[in-house]
Design a protein around this motif. Structure first.
Motif, PDB file in Angstrom:
ATOM      1  N   GLU A 117       0.813  -1.219   0.000  1.00 15.55           N
ATOM      2  CA  GLU A 117       0.000   0.000   0.000  1.00 15.55           C
ATOM      3  C   GLU A 117       0.845   1.267   0.000  1.00 15.55           C
ATOM      4  O   GLU A 117       0.470   2.264  -0.608  1.00 15.55           O
ATOM      5  N   GLU A 118       2.002   1.243   0.663  1.00 17.15           N
ATOM      6  CA  GLU A 118       2.823   2.451   0.728  1.00 17.15           C
ATOM      7  C   GLU A 118       4.305   2.153   0.503  1.00 17.15           C
ATOM      8  O   GLU A 118       5.173   2.881   0.988  1.00 17.15           O
ATOM      9  N   SER A 119       4.596   1.086  -0.232  1.00 26.75           N
ATOM     10  CA  SER A 119       5.990   0.768  -0.541  1.00 26.75           C
ATOM     11  C   SER A 119       6.060  -0.170  -1.739  1.00 26.75           C
ATOM     12  O   SER A 119       5.094  -0.862  -2.059  1.00 26.75           O
ATOM     13  N   VAL A 120       7.224  -0.158  -2.404  1.00 27.15           N
ATOM     14  CA  VAL A 120       7.454  -0.991  -3.579  1.00 27.15           C
ATOM     15  C   VAL A 120       8.803  -1.678  -3.418  1.00 27.15           C
ATOM     16  O   VAL A 120       9.793  -1.043  -3.035  1.00 27.15           O
ATOM     17  N   TYR A 121       8.857  -2.986  -3.704  1.00 26.88           N
ATOM     18  CA  TYR A 121      10.072  -3.786  -3.557  1.00 26.88           C
ATOM     19  C   TYR A 121      10.496  -4.296  -4.930  1.00 26.88           C
ATOM     20  O   TYR A 121       9.676  -4.847  -5.670  1.00 26.88           O
ATOM     21  N   ILE A 122      11.770  -4.124  -5.257  1.00 26.44           N
ATOM     22  CA  ILE A 122      12.292  -4.515  -6.568  1.00 26.44           C
ATOM     23  C   ILE A 122      13.330  -5.622  -6.386  1.00 26.44           C
ATOM     24  O   ILE A 122      14.358  -5.426  -5.726  1.00 26.44           O
ATOM     25  N   HIS A 123      13.049  -6.795  -6.965  1.00 22.82           N
ATOM     26  CA  HIS A 123      13.941  -7.952  -6.876  1.00 22.82           C
ATOM     27  C   HIS A 123      14.621  -8.204  -8.217  1.00 22.82           C
ATOM     28  O   HIS A 123      14.054  -7.933  -9.281  1.00 22.82           O
ATOM     29  N   ASN A 124      15.826  -8.762  -8.165  1.00 30.18           N
ATOM     30  CA  ASN A 124      16.475  -9.313  -9.344  1.00 30.18           C
ATOM     31  C   ASN A 124      15.911 -10.712  -9.557  1.00 30.18           C
ATOM     32  O   ASN A 124      16.096 -11.601  -8.722  1.00 30.18           O
ATOM     33  N   ILE A 125      15.234 -10.944 -10.661  1.00 27.77           N
ATOM     34  CA  ILE A 125      14.489 -12.193 -10.820  1.00 27.77           C
ATOM     35  C   ILE A 125      15.414 -13.402 -11.004  1.00 27.77           C
ATOM     36  O   ILE A 125      15.017 -14.538 -10.743  1.00 27.77           O
ATOM     37  N   LYS A 126      16.663 -13.202 -11.408  1.00 26.31           N
ATOM     38  CA  LYS A 126      17.536 -14.345 -11.672  1.00 26.31           C
ATOM     39  C   LYS A 126      17.994 -15.041 -10.399  1.00 26.31           C
ATOM     40  O   LYS A 126      18.252 -16.231 -10.401  1.00 26.31           O
ATOM     41  N   ASP A 127      18.135 -14.294  -9.308  1.00 28.26           N
ATOM     42  CA  ASP A 127      18.515 -14.935  -8.045  1.00 28.26           C
ATOM     43  C   ASP A 127      17.622 -14.497  -6.889  1.00 28.26           C
ATOM     44  O   ASP A 127      17.846 -14.881  -5.744  1.00 28.26           O
ATOM     45  N   MET A 128      16.590 -13.682  -7.199  1.00 32.19           N
ATOM     46  CA  MET A 128      15.589 -13.206  -6.237  1.00 32.19           C
ATOM     47  C   MET A 128      16.162 -12.286  -5.165  1.00 32.19           C
ATOM     48  O   MET A 128      15.537 -12.077  -4.130  1.00 32.19           O
ATOM     49  N   LYS A 129      17.325 -11.704  -5.401  1.00 31.38           N
ATOM     50  CA  LYS A 129      17.853 -10.715  -4.461  1.00 31.38           C
ATOM     51  C   LYS A 129      16.953  -9.486  -4.460  1.00 31.38           C
ATOM     52  O   LYS A 129      16.466  -9.065  -5.497  1.00 31.38           O
ATOM     53  N   LEU A 130      16.767  -8.926  -3.272  1.00 29.79           N
ATOM     54  CA  LEU A 130      16.005  -7.691  -3.147  1.00 29.79           C
ATOM     55  C   LEU A 130      16.971  -6.534  -3.366  1.00 29.79           C
ATOM     56  O   LEU A 130      17.872  -6.291  -2.568  1.00 29.79           O
ATOM     57  N   LEU A 131      16.782  -5.810  -4.479  1.00 24.90           N
ATOM     58  CA  LEU A 131      17.725  -4.768  -4.861  1.00 24.90           C
ATOM     59  C   LEU A 131      17.383  -3.406  -4.279  1.00 24.90           C
ATOM     60  O   LEU A 131      18.263  -2.617  -3.954  1.00 24.90           O
ATOM     61  N   LYS A 132      16.093  -3.104  -4.172  1.00 23.65           N
ATOM     62  CA  LYS A 132      15.687  -1.758  -3.782  1.00 23.65           C
ATOM     63  C   LYS A 132      14.336  -1.790  -3.099  1.00 23.65           C
ATOM     64  O   LYS A 132      13.454  -2.562  -3.475  1.00 23.65           O
ATOM     65  N   THR A 133      14.185  -0.956  -2.093  1.00 24.56           N
ATOM     66  CA  THR A 133      12.893  -0.769  -1.434  1.00 24.56           C
ATOM     67  C   THR A 133      12.534   0.697  -1.499  1.00 24.56           C
ATOM     68  O   THR A 133      13.279   1.540  -0.998  1.00 24.56           O
ATOM     69  N   LEU A 134      11.424   1.009  -2.148  1.00 22.45           N
ATOM     70  CA  LEU A 134      10.943   2.385  -2.210  1.00 22.45           C
ATOM     71  C   LEU A 134       9.898   2.557  -1.120  1.00 22.45           C
ATOM     72  O   LEU A 134       8.811   1.991  -1.193  1.00 22.45           O
ATOM     73  N   LEU A 135      10.245   3.303  -0.085  1.00 19.49           N
ATOM     74  CA  LEU A 135       9.338   3.514   1.039  1.00 19.49           C
ATOM     75  C   LEU A 135       8.562   4.819   0.875  1.00 19.49           C
ATOM     76  O   LEU A 135       8.964   5.708   0.125  1.00 19.49           O
ATOM     77  N   ASN A 136       7.462   4.907   1.620  1.00 21.77           N
ATOM     78  CA  ASN A 136       6.669   6.130   1.670  1.00 21.77           C
ATOM     79  C   ASN A 136       6.157   6.544   0.294  1.00 21.77           C
ATOM     80  O   ASN A 136       6.065   7.734  -0.010  1.00 21.77           O
ATOM     81  N   THR A 137       5.821   5.565  -0.547  1.00 21.26           N
ATOM     82  CA  THR A 137       5.153   5.893  -1.804  1.00 21.26           C
ATOM     83  C   THR A 137       3.740   6.358  -1.485  1.00 21.26           C
ATOM     84  O   THR A 137       3.187   6.011  -0.433  1.00 21.26           O
ATOM     85  N   PRO A 138       3.113   7.163  -2.342  1.00 20.04           N
ATOM     86  CA  PRO A 138       1.754   7.638  -2.065  1.00 20.04           C
ATOM     87  C   PRO A 138       0.792   6.478  -1.813  1.00 20.04           C
ATOM     88  O   PRO A 138       0.936   5.395  -2.394  1.00 20.04           O
ATOM     89  N   HIS A 139      -0.169   6.716  -0.934  1.00 21.19           N
ATOM     90  CA  HIS A 139      -1.185   5.725  -0.574  1.00 21.19           C
ATOM     91  C   HIS A 139      -1.768   5.105  -1.837  1.00 21.19           C
ATOM     92  O   HIS A 139      -2.287   5.802  -2.710  1.00 21.19           O
ATOM     93  N   ASN A 140      -1.656   3.774  -1.957  1.00 20.00           N
ATOM     94  CA  ASN A 140      -2.028   3.059  -3.179  1.00 20.00           C
ATOM     95  C   ASN A 140      -2.803   1.800  -2.798  1.00 20.00           C
ATOM     96  O   ASN A 140      -2.294   0.682  -2.869  1.00 20.00           O
ATOM     97  N   PRO A 141      -4.069   1.960  -2.356  1.00 16.26           N
ATOM     98  CA  PRO A 141      -4.818   0.828  -1.796  1.00 16.26           C
ATOM     99  C   PRO A 141      -5.109  -0.293  -2.783  1.00 16.26           C
ATOM    100  O   PRO A 141      -5.393  -1.420  -2.376  1.00 16.26           O
TER     101      PRO A 141
END
Length: 444
Positions: A117-141
Protein backbone atom coordinates in the motif's frame (compact mmCIF):
# COMPACT_ATOMS: atom_id res chain seq x y z
CA UNK A 1 -9.01 -8.71 -12.60
CA UNK A 2 -10.52 -10.09 -9.42
CA UNK A 3 -13.70 -11.55 -8.11
CA UNK A 4 -14.30 -12.35 -4.48
CA UNK A 5 -17.84 -13.64 -4.44
CA UNK A 6 -18.75 -16.63 -2.31
CA UNK A 7 -18.94 -20.06 -3.83
CA UNK A 8 -21.98 -22.26 -4.22
CA UNK A 9 -20.02 -25.29 -5.21
CA UNK A 10 -16.66 -26.50 -6.46
CA UNK A 11 -15.49 -25.51 -9.92
CA UNK A 12 -18.12 -22.81 -10.43
CA UNK A 13 -17.39 -19.22 -11.41
CA UNK A 14 -17.86 -18.21 -7.76
CA UNK A 15 -14.60 -20.08 -7.03
CA UNK A 16 -12.68 -17.65 -9.22
CA UNK A 17 -10.80 -15.00 -7.22
CA UNK A 18 -8.41 -13.41 -9.73
CA UNK A 19 -7.04 -13.74 -13.24
CA UNK A 20 -4.23 -12.27 -15.32
CA UNK A 21 -2.65 -12.76 -18.73
CA UNK A 22 1.09 -13.42 -18.93
CA UNK A 23 3.45 -10.92 -20.56
CA UNK A 24 3.00 -12.11 -24.17
CA UNK A 25 -0.66 -13.12 -23.82
CA UNK A 26 -0.05 -16.80 -24.48
CA UNK A 27 -1.53 -17.99 -21.19
CA UNK A 28 -4.11 -17.03 -18.58
CA UNK A 29 -3.45 -17.47 -14.85
CA UNK A 30 -6.46 -17.92 -12.60
CA UNK A 31 -6.53 -17.82 -8.80
CA UNK A 32 -9.28 -19.83 -7.09
CA UNK A 33 -10.42 -20.94 -3.65
CA UNK A 34 -8.67 -24.27 -4.11
CA UNK A 35 -5.40 -22.94 -5.60
CA UNK A 36 -4.56 -21.72 -9.09
CA UNK A 37 -4.73 -22.84 -12.74
CA UNK A 38 -2.77 -21.92 -15.85
CA UNK A 39 -4.50 -22.06 -19.25
CA UNK A 40 -3.05 -21.84 -22.76
CA UNK A 41 -4.71 -19.19 -24.95
CA UNK A 42 -2.89 -20.01 -28.19
CA UNK A 43 -5.91 -21.65 -29.84
CA UNK A 44 -9.40 -20.40 -30.61
CA UNK A 45 -11.16 -23.76 -30.45
CA UNK A 46 -9.79 -25.03 -27.14
CA UNK A 47 -8.26 -23.84 -23.88
CA UNK A 48 -5.85 -26.42 -22.51
CA UNK A 49 -5.14 -26.39 -18.79
CA UNK A 50 -1.34 -26.28 -18.51
CA UNK A 51 -1.12 -26.75 -14.76
CA UNK A 52 -3.22 -26.82 -11.60
CA UNK A 53 -1.54 -25.88 -8.34
CA UNK A 54 -2.92 -26.68 -4.90
CA UNK A 55 0.05 -25.63 -2.76
CA UNK A 56 -2.10 -23.01 -1.03
CA UNK A 57 -5.82 -22.12 -1.13
CA UNK A 58 -7.55 -18.78 -1.80
CA UNK A 59 -5.02 -17.50 -4.33
CA UNK A 60 -5.65 -13.85 -5.15
CA UNK A 61 -2.39 -13.16 -7.03
CA UNK A 62 -0.91 -15.57 -9.59
CA UNK A 63 1.59 -14.32 -12.18
CA UNK A 64 3.46 -16.47 -14.69
CA UNK A 65 6.75 -15.37 -16.28
CA UNK A 66 6.15 -15.57 -20.05
CA UNK A 67 5.97 -19.29 -21.00
CA UNK A 68 8.44 -20.45 -18.35
CA UNK A 69 7.73 -22.66 -15.35
CA UNK A 70 8.16 -19.78 -12.92
CA UNK A 71 4.95 -18.71 -11.22
CA UNK A 72 4.42 -16.25 -8.35
CA UNK A 73 1.54 -16.96 -5.95
CA UNK A 74 0.03 -15.03 -3.02
CA UNK A 75 -2.77 -16.47 -0.88
CA UNK A 76 -5.45 -14.74 1.20
CA UNK A 77 -4.47 -17.03 4.07
CA UNK A 78 -0.98 -15.41 4.10
CA UNK A 79 -1.34 -12.08 2.27
CA UNK A 80 2.09 -10.82 3.34
CA UNK A 81 3.97 -13.76 1.88
CA UNK A 82 5.00 -14.27 -1.76
CA UNK A 83 5.74 -17.81 -2.94
CA UNK A 84 7.77 -18.44 -6.10
CA UNK A 85 7.32 -21.90 -7.64
CA UNK A 86 8.82 -23.97 -10.46
CA UNK A 87 5.53 -25.63 -11.34
CA UNK A 88 6.94 -28.26 -13.73
CA UNK A 89 9.25 -29.62 -11.05
CA UNK A 90 6.67 -29.07 -8.33
CA UNK A 91 9.21 -27.22 -6.19
CA UNK A 92 9.26 -23.92 -4.34
CA UNK A 93 12.12 -21.69 -5.48
CA UNK A 94 11.76 -19.29 -2.55
CA UNK A 95 9.29 -17.35 -0.45
CA UNK A 96 9.46 -13.82 0.84
CA UNK A 97 7.54 -12.03 3.61
CA UNK A 98 6.78 -8.32 3.78
CA UNK A 99 5.68 -5.78 6.37
CA UNK A 100 2.14 -5.49 4.98
CA UNK A 101 -0.33 -7.16 2.61
CA UNK A 102 0.90 -7.73 -0.95
CA UNK A 103 -1.41 -5.93 -3.37
CA UNK A 104 0.16 -6.75 -6.73
CA UNK A 105 3.18 -8.43 -8.33
CA UNK A 106 4.70 -7.58 -11.73
CA UNK A 107 7.57 -9.37 -13.45
CA UNK A 108 9.70 -9.45 -16.59
CA UNK A 109 12.89 -11.33 -17.48
CA UNK A 110 15.01 -8.99 -15.38
CA UNK A 111 12.94 -7.77 -12.42
CA UNK A 112 10.19 -8.87 -10.04
CA UNK A 113 8.25 -6.01 -8.41
CA UNK A 114 6.07 -6.35 -5.31
CA UNK A 115 3.68 -3.50 -4.52
CA UNK A 116 2.31 -2.84 -1.03
CA UNK A 117 0.00 0.00 0.00
CA UNK A 118 2.82 2.45 0.73
CA UNK A 119 5.99 0.77 -0.54
CA UNK A 120 7.45 -0.99 -3.58
CA UNK A 121 10.07 -3.79 -3.56
CA UNK A 122 12.29 -4.52 -6.57
CA UNK A 123 13.94 -7.95 -6.88
CA UNK A 124 16.47 -9.31 -9.34
CA UNK A 125 14.49 -12.19 -10.82
CA UNK A 126 17.54 -14.34 -11.67
CA UNK A 127 18.51 -14.94 -8.04
CA UNK A 128 15.59 -13.21 -6.24
CA UNK A 129 17.85 -10.71 -4.46
CA UNK A 130 16.00 -7.69 -3.15
CA UNK A 131 17.73 -4.77 -4.86
CA UNK A 132 15.69 -1.76 -3.78
CA UNK A 133 12.89 -0.77 -1.43
CA UNK A 134 10.94 2.39 -2.21
CA UNK A 135 9.34 3.51 1.04
CA UNK A 136 6.67 6.13 1.67
CA UNK A 137 5.15 5.89 -1.80
CA UNK A 138 1.75 7.64 -2.07
CA UNK A 139 -1.18 5.73 -0.57
CA UNK A 140 -2.03 3.06 -3.18
CA UNK A 141 -4.82 0.83 -1.80
CA UNK A 142 -5.31 -1.09 -5.07
CA UNK A 143 -1.61 -1.81 -5.59
CA UNK A 144 -1.74 -0.10 -8.98
CA UNK A 145 1.53 -0.37 -10.89
CA UNK A 146 2.86 -1.42 -14.29
CA UNK A 147 6.21 -2.91 -15.31
CA UNK A 148 7.54 -2.85 -18.86
CA UNK A 149 7.83 -6.41 -20.17
CA UNK A 150 10.93 -5.29 -22.08
CA UNK A 151 13.71 -6.24 -19.66
CA UNK A 152 16.07 -3.97 -21.61
CA UNK A 153 14.56 -0.95 -19.86
CA UNK A 154 12.32 -2.40 -17.08
CA UNK A 155 10.43 0.84 -16.54
CA UNK A 156 8.10 0.81 -13.55
CA UNK A 157 5.07 3.12 -13.28
CA UNK A 158 3.06 3.76 -10.12
CA UNK A 159 0.88 6.59 -8.70
CA UNK A 160 2.77 9.70 -7.65
CA UNK A 161 -0.16 11.16 -5.73
CA UNK A 162 -3.19 9.99 -3.80
CA UNK A 163 -5.38 12.90 -4.93
CA UNK A 164 -4.47 13.57 -8.59
CA UNK A 165 -3.35 11.46 -11.52
CA UNK A 166 0.41 11.84 -11.31
CA UNK A 167 2.52 8.95 -12.62
CA UNK A 168 5.99 8.19 -11.26
CA UNK A 169 8.21 6.43 -13.83
CA UNK A 170 11.14 4.54 -12.32
CA UNK A 171 14.02 2.71 -14.02
CA UNK A 172 14.04 -0.68 -12.28
CA UNK A 173 17.28 -1.70 -14.02
CA UNK A 174 19.37 1.30 -13.01
CA UNK A 175 17.33 1.88 -9.81
CA UNK A 176 16.67 5.55 -10.45
CA UNK A 177 13.68 7.86 -10.97
CA UNK A 178 13.05 8.72 -14.64
CA UNK A 179 10.23 11.29 -14.63
CA UNK A 180 6.88 12.33 -13.17
CA UNK A 181 3.95 12.66 -15.59
CA UNK A 182 0.96 14.89 -14.68
CA UNK A 183 -1.50 12.61 -16.49
CA UNK A 184 -4.97 13.30 -15.05
CA UNK A 185 -6.85 15.58 -12.68
CA UNK A 186 -8.32 12.60 -10.80
CA UNK A 187 -6.47 9.69 -9.11
CA UNK A 188 -5.18 6.93 -11.37
CA UNK A 189 -7.16 3.75 -12.02
CA UNK A 190 -5.16 1.89 -14.71
CA UNK A 191 -1.65 1.83 -16.19
CA UNK A 192 0.07 -0.26 -18.86
CA UNK A 193 3.22 -0.16 -21.00
CA UNK A 194 3.49 -1.29 -24.60
CA UNK A 195 5.73 -4.29 -25.31
CA UNK A 196 8.88 -2.23 -25.95
CA UNK A 197 8.38 0.04 -22.95
CA UNK A 198 8.32 3.19 -25.13
CA UNK A 199 4.67 4.09 -24.51
CA UNK A 200 2.56 4.25 -21.35
CA UNK A 201 -1.25 4.36 -21.27
CA UNK A 202 -3.23 5.62 -18.30
CA UNK A 203 -6.80 6.17 -17.13
CA UNK A 204 -8.16 7.95 -14.07
CA UNK A 205 -10.92 6.98 -11.65
CA UNK A 206 -13.39 8.91 -13.79
CA UNK A 207 -12.70 6.54 -16.66
CA UNK A 208 -13.79 8.92 -19.42
CA UNK A 209 -10.38 9.77 -20.94
CA UNK A 210 -7.41 7.49 -21.73
CA UNK A 211 -4.04 9.07 -22.45
CA UNK A 212 -0.85 7.68 -24.00
CA UNK A 213 2.60 9.11 -23.22
CA UNK A 214 6.09 8.64 -24.62
CA UNK A 215 8.61 6.93 -22.33
CA UNK A 216 11.03 8.03 -20.95
CA UNK A 217 10.18 11.63 -21.96
CA UNK A 218 6.63 11.62 -20.60
CA UNK A 219 5.18 13.63 -23.52
CA UNK A 220 1.50 13.17 -24.33
CA UNK A 221 1.04 11.32 -27.64
CA UNK A 222 -2.66 10.48 -27.81
CA UNK A 223 -5.87 11.20 -25.96
CA UNK A 224 -8.93 9.01 -26.36
CA UNK A 225 -12.44 9.55 -25.04
CA UNK A 226 -14.12 6.39 -23.77
CA UNK A 227 -17.42 8.13 -23.04
CA UNK A 228 -19.05 11.34 -21.87
CA UNK A 229 -22.25 10.47 -20.05
CA UNK A 230 -20.99 8.57 -17.01
CA UNK A 231 -17.93 7.81 -14.97
CA UNK A 232 -16.82 4.19 -15.05
CA UNK A 233 -14.21 2.03 -13.37
CA UNK A 234 -11.52 1.03 -15.90
CA UNK A 235 -10.42 -2.51 -15.02
CA UNK A 236 -7.70 -3.06 -17.63
CA UNK A 237 -5.71 -1.46 -20.43
CA UNK A 238 -3.68 -3.40 -22.99
CA UNK A 239 -1.62 -2.51 -26.08
CA UNK A 240 -1.32 -4.69 -29.15
CA UNK A 241 2.20 -6.05 -29.64
CA UNK A 242 2.94 -3.47 -32.37
CA UNK A 243 1.47 -0.66 -30.20
CA UNK A 244 -0.92 0.30 -33.01
CA UNK A 245 -4.00 -0.47 -30.92
CA UNK A 246 -5.04 -0.09 -27.28
CA UNK A 247 -8.01 -1.80 -25.63
CA UNK A 248 -9.81 -0.80 -22.44
CA UNK A 249 -12.36 -2.72 -20.38
CA UNK A 250 -14.44 -1.46 -17.47
CA UNK A 251 -17.39 -2.31 -15.25
CA UNK A 252 -19.73 -1.52 -18.15
CA UNK A 253 -20.81 -3.85 -20.95
CA UNK A 254 -18.52 -2.20 -23.55
CA UNK A 255 -14.86 -2.89 -24.37
CA UNK A 256 -13.23 -0.13 -26.44
CA UNK A 257 -10.35 -0.53 -28.91
CA UNK A 258 -8.51 2.64 -29.94
CA UNK A 259 -6.21 3.09 -32.94
CA UNK A 260 -2.95 4.93 -32.30
CA UNK A 261 -2.50 6.96 -35.45
CA UNK A 262 -1.81 10.60 -36.13
CA UNK A 263 -4.02 12.07 -38.80
CA UNK A 264 -1.89 13.52 -41.58
CA UNK A 265 -2.83 17.03 -42.79
CA UNK A 266 -4.08 17.50 -46.38
CA UNK A 267 -1.26 17.82 -48.87
CA UNK A 268 -0.81 21.12 -50.71
CA UNK A 269 -2.49 21.27 -54.06
CA UNK A 270 -5.11 18.68 -53.05
CA UNK A 271 -8.66 19.90 -53.42
CA UNK A 272 -10.11 19.91 -49.90
CA UNK A 273 -13.15 17.74 -49.24
CA UNK A 274 -16.25 19.00 -47.46
CA UNK A 275 -15.30 16.87 -44.41
CA UNK A 276 -11.80 18.37 -44.33
CA UNK A 277 -13.29 21.87 -44.58
CA UNK A 278 -15.66 21.22 -41.65
CA UNK A 279 -12.76 19.73 -39.66
CA UNK A 280 -10.70 22.87 -40.19
CA UNK A 281 -13.63 25.03 -39.12
CA UNK A 282 -13.97 23.01 -35.88
CA UNK A 283 -10.24 23.24 -35.22
CA UNK A 284 -10.29 27.00 -35.73
CA UNK A 285 -13.37 27.41 -33.54
CA UNK A 286 -11.87 25.31 -30.74
CA UNK A 287 -9.28 28.03 -30.03
CA UNK A 288 -12.09 30.32 -28.84
CA UNK A 289 -13.81 27.74 -26.63
CA UNK A 290 -13.13 26.86 -22.97
CA UNK A 291 -10.20 24.44 -22.62
CA UNK A 292 -12.39 21.52 -21.46
CA UNK A 293 -14.61 21.82 -24.57
CA UNK A 294 -11.59 22.33 -26.82
CA UNK A 295 -9.91 19.19 -25.40
CA UNK A 296 -13.02 17.11 -26.08
CA UNK A 297 -13.04 18.22 -29.73
CA UNK A 298 -9.48 16.94 -30.14
CA UNK A 299 -10.02 13.56 -28.45
CA UNK A 300 -10.30 10.49 -30.66
CA UNK A 301 -13.13 7.98 -30.30
CA UNK A 302 -13.00 4.19 -30.28
CA UNK A 303 -11.97 2.49 -33.52
CA UNK A 304 -13.73 -0.76 -32.56
CA UNK A 305 -15.98 -1.94 -29.74
CA UNK A 306 -17.33 -5.09 -28.12
CA UNK A 307 -20.70 -5.34 -26.42
CA UNK A 308 -20.50 -7.92 -23.64
CA UNK A 309 -23.63 -9.76 -22.57
CA UNK A 310 -23.02 -8.74 -18.96
CA UNK A 311 -22.93 -5.58 -16.91
CA UNK A 312 -21.04 -4.78 -13.72
CA UNK A 313 -18.85 -7.91 -13.76
CA UNK A 314 -15.10 -7.50 -13.39
CA UNK A 315 -13.04 -8.46 -16.41
CA UNK A 316 -9.65 -8.03 -18.07
CA UNK A 317 -8.94 -7.66 -21.77
CA UNK A 318 -5.91 -8.22 -23.99
CA UNK A 319 -5.05 -7.94 -27.67
CA UNK A 320 -3.29 -10.99 -29.06
CA UNK A 321 -2.51 -12.84 -32.27
CA UNK A 322 -4.11 -16.27 -32.00
CA UNK A 323 -3.69 -18.69 -34.91
CA UNK A 324 -2.29 -15.89 -37.10
CA UNK A 325 -5.28 -13.60 -36.66
CA UNK A 326 -5.63 -10.60 -34.35
CA UNK A 327 -8.07 -11.25 -31.51
CA UNK A 328 -9.48 -9.53 -28.49
CA UNK A 329 -9.51 -11.75 -25.38
CA UNK A 330 -11.81 -10.94 -22.47
CA UNK A 331 -11.57 -12.96 -19.24
CA UNK A 332 -14.56 -12.34 -17.00
CA UNK A 333 -15.40 -13.03 -13.38
CA UNK A 334 -18.37 -15.04 -14.63
CA UNK A 335 -15.84 -17.85 -15.22
CA UNK A 336 -15.58 -17.51 -19.01
CA UNK A 337 -13.07 -16.25 -21.56
CA UNK A 338 -14.44 -14.64 -24.71
CA UNK A 339 -12.52 -14.49 -28.01
CA UNK A 340 -13.40 -11.86 -30.63
CA UNK A 341 -12.21 -11.13 -34.14
CA UNK A 342 -11.28 -7.53 -35.00
CA UNK A 343 -11.52 -5.89 -38.41
CA UNK A 344 -8.23 -3.95 -38.50
CA UNK A 345 -9.26 -1.99 -41.58
CA UNK A 346 -12.81 -0.98 -40.82
CA UNK A 347 -13.07 -1.36 -37.03
CA UNK A 348 -16.66 -1.26 -35.79
CA UNK A 349 -18.34 -3.99 -33.78
CA UNK A 350 -16.10 -7.00 -33.10
CA UNK A 351 -17.37 -10.52 -33.77
CA UNK A 352 -17.52 -13.12 -31.00
CA UNK A 353 -16.01 -16.34 -32.35
CA UNK A 354 -15.60 -18.45 -29.22
CA UNK A 355 -16.58 -18.60 -25.57
CA UNK A 356 -14.84 -20.99 -23.17
CA UNK A 357 -15.74 -21.98 -19.62
CA UNK A 358 -12.66 -21.90 -17.43
CA UNK A 359 -13.81 -24.73 -15.18
CA UNK A 360 -15.80 -27.85 -15.86
CA UNK A 361 -18.51 -28.91 -13.45
CA UNK A 362 -20.79 -25.93 -14.00
CA UNK A 363 -24.08 -26.67 -15.62
CA UNK A 364 -24.22 -24.47 -18.67
CA UNK A 365 -27.55 -22.65 -19.07
CA UNK A 366 -29.59 -23.52 -22.14
CA UNK A 367 -29.16 -20.06 -23.68
CA UNK A 368 -25.35 -20.46 -23.43
CA UNK A 369 -25.52 -23.77 -25.28
CA UNK A 370 -27.58 -22.10 -28.03
CA UNK A 371 -25.05 -19.28 -28.16
CA UNK A 372 -22.24 -21.80 -28.63
CA UNK A 373 -24.11 -23.43 -31.51
CA UNK A 374 -24.59 -20.04 -33.19
CA UNK A 375 -20.87 -19.30 -32.85
CA UNK A 376 -20.00 -22.42 -34.83
CA UNK A 377 -21.49 -20.71 -37.91
CA UNK A 378 -19.25 -17.60 -37.72
CA UNK A 379 -15.55 -17.86 -37.71
CA UNK A 380 -13.25 -15.56 -39.74
CA UNK A 381 -12.33 -11.88 -39.84
CA UNK A 382 -9.05 -9.88 -39.43
CA UNK A 383 -7.10 -8.71 -36.20
CA UNK A 384 -3.93 -7.64 -33.60
CA UNK A 385 -1.86 -8.50 -30.29
CA UNK A 386 -0.20 -7.61 -26.82
CA UNK A 387 0.29 -8.15 -23.12
CA UNK A 388 -2.06 -6.94 -20.48
CA UNK A 389 -2.68 -5.16 -17.31
CA UNK A 390 -4.73 -6.58 -14.42
CA UNK A 391 -4.99 -4.81 -11.12
CA UNK A 392 -5.24 -6.97 -7.99
CA UNK A 393 -6.17 -6.00 -4.44
CA UNK A 394 -5.41 -7.95 -1.25
CA UNK A 395 -8.20 -8.16 1.28
CA UNK A 396 -7.06 -7.64 4.88
CA UNK A 397 -7.34 -11.23 6.01
CA UNK A 398 -5.85 -13.79 8.36
CA UNK A 399 -2.71 -12.89 10.32
CA UNK A 400 0.44 -12.81 8.17
CA UNK A 401 3.25 -15.32 8.32
CA UNK A 402 5.22 -14.86 11.51
CA UNK A 403 8.57 -15.53 9.86
CA UNK A 404 10.43 -13.11 7.63
CA UNK A 405 13.25 -14.53 5.50
CA UNK A 406 16.83 -13.40 5.93
CA UNK A 407 17.46 -10.46 3.67
CA UNK A 408 14.22 -8.59 4.29
CA UNK A 409 14.27 -5.83 6.83
CA UNK A 410 12.85 -2.36 7.08
CA UNK A 411 14.36 -1.77 10.50
CA UNK A 412 16.27 1.48 10.87
CA UNK A 413 14.76 3.01 7.74
CA UNK A 414 13.44 6.51 7.95
CA UNK A 415 10.15 7.38 6.26
CA UNK A 416 10.89 8.34 2.67
CA UNK A 417 14.26 6.56 2.53
CA UNK A 418 15.20 4.37 -0.40
CA UNK A 419 16.98 1.31 0.95
CA UNK A 420 19.58 -0.27 -1.37
CA UNK A 421 21.24 -3.67 -1.37
CA UNK A 422 18.78 -5.78 0.63
CA UNK A 423 19.43 -9.35 -0.34
CA UNK A 424 19.38 -12.95 0.78
CA UNK A 425 22.57 -14.08 2.54
CA UNK A 426 22.25 -17.13 0.31
CA UNK A 427 20.12 -16.17 -2.65
CA UNK A 428 18.15 -19.06 -4.17
CA UNK A 429 19.35 -20.04 -7.62
CA UNK A 430 16.64 -19.68 -10.25
CA UNK A 431 17.39 -22.30 -12.87
CA UNK A 432 14.64 -23.14 -15.32
CA UNK A 433 16.65 -25.41 -17.62
CA UNK A 434 16.36 -24.01 -21.14
CA UNK A 435 13.48 -21.75 -20.21
CA UNK A 436 13.86 -18.16 -19.11
CA UNK A 437 15.28 -16.78 -16.93
CA UNK A 438 18.67 -18.34 -17.75
CA UNK A 439 21.32 -18.15 -15.03
CA UNK A 440 24.95 -19.08 -14.96
CA UNK A 441 25.82 -22.28 -13.19
CA UNK A 442 26.74 -21.41 -9.65
CA UNK A 443 26.47 -23.08 -6.27
CA UNK A 444 24.39 -21.66 -3.47
Amino acid sequence: MEDRETSDGPGGPQDLISSSFNQDTTSLSVGTKSGYSLFSVTSVDKMDCIHEGAECPDVYIVERLFSSSLVVVVSLSMPRRMNVYHFKRGTEICNYSYSNNILSVRLNRQRLVVCLEESVYIHNIKDMKLLKTLLNTPHNPSGLCALSVNHGNSYLAYPGSQTIGEIMVYDANNLSTVTMIPAHDSPLAALTFNASGTKLASASERGTVIRVFTIPEGQRLFEFRRGMKRYVSISSLSFSSDAQFLCASSNTETVHIFKLEHRSPSREGESPTWGAYVGKMFTAASTYLPSQVSDMMHQDRAFATVRLNMFGLKNICALATVQKLPRLLVASSDGHIYIYNIDLKEGGECVLVRKHRLFEGDEEPQEEQQEEEELEDRRSLPLSKSPSYAATVALPSTPPSSTTLTGYSDGGAEKGDVIPEHEFIKGPLLDDENEFPPVSNQSN
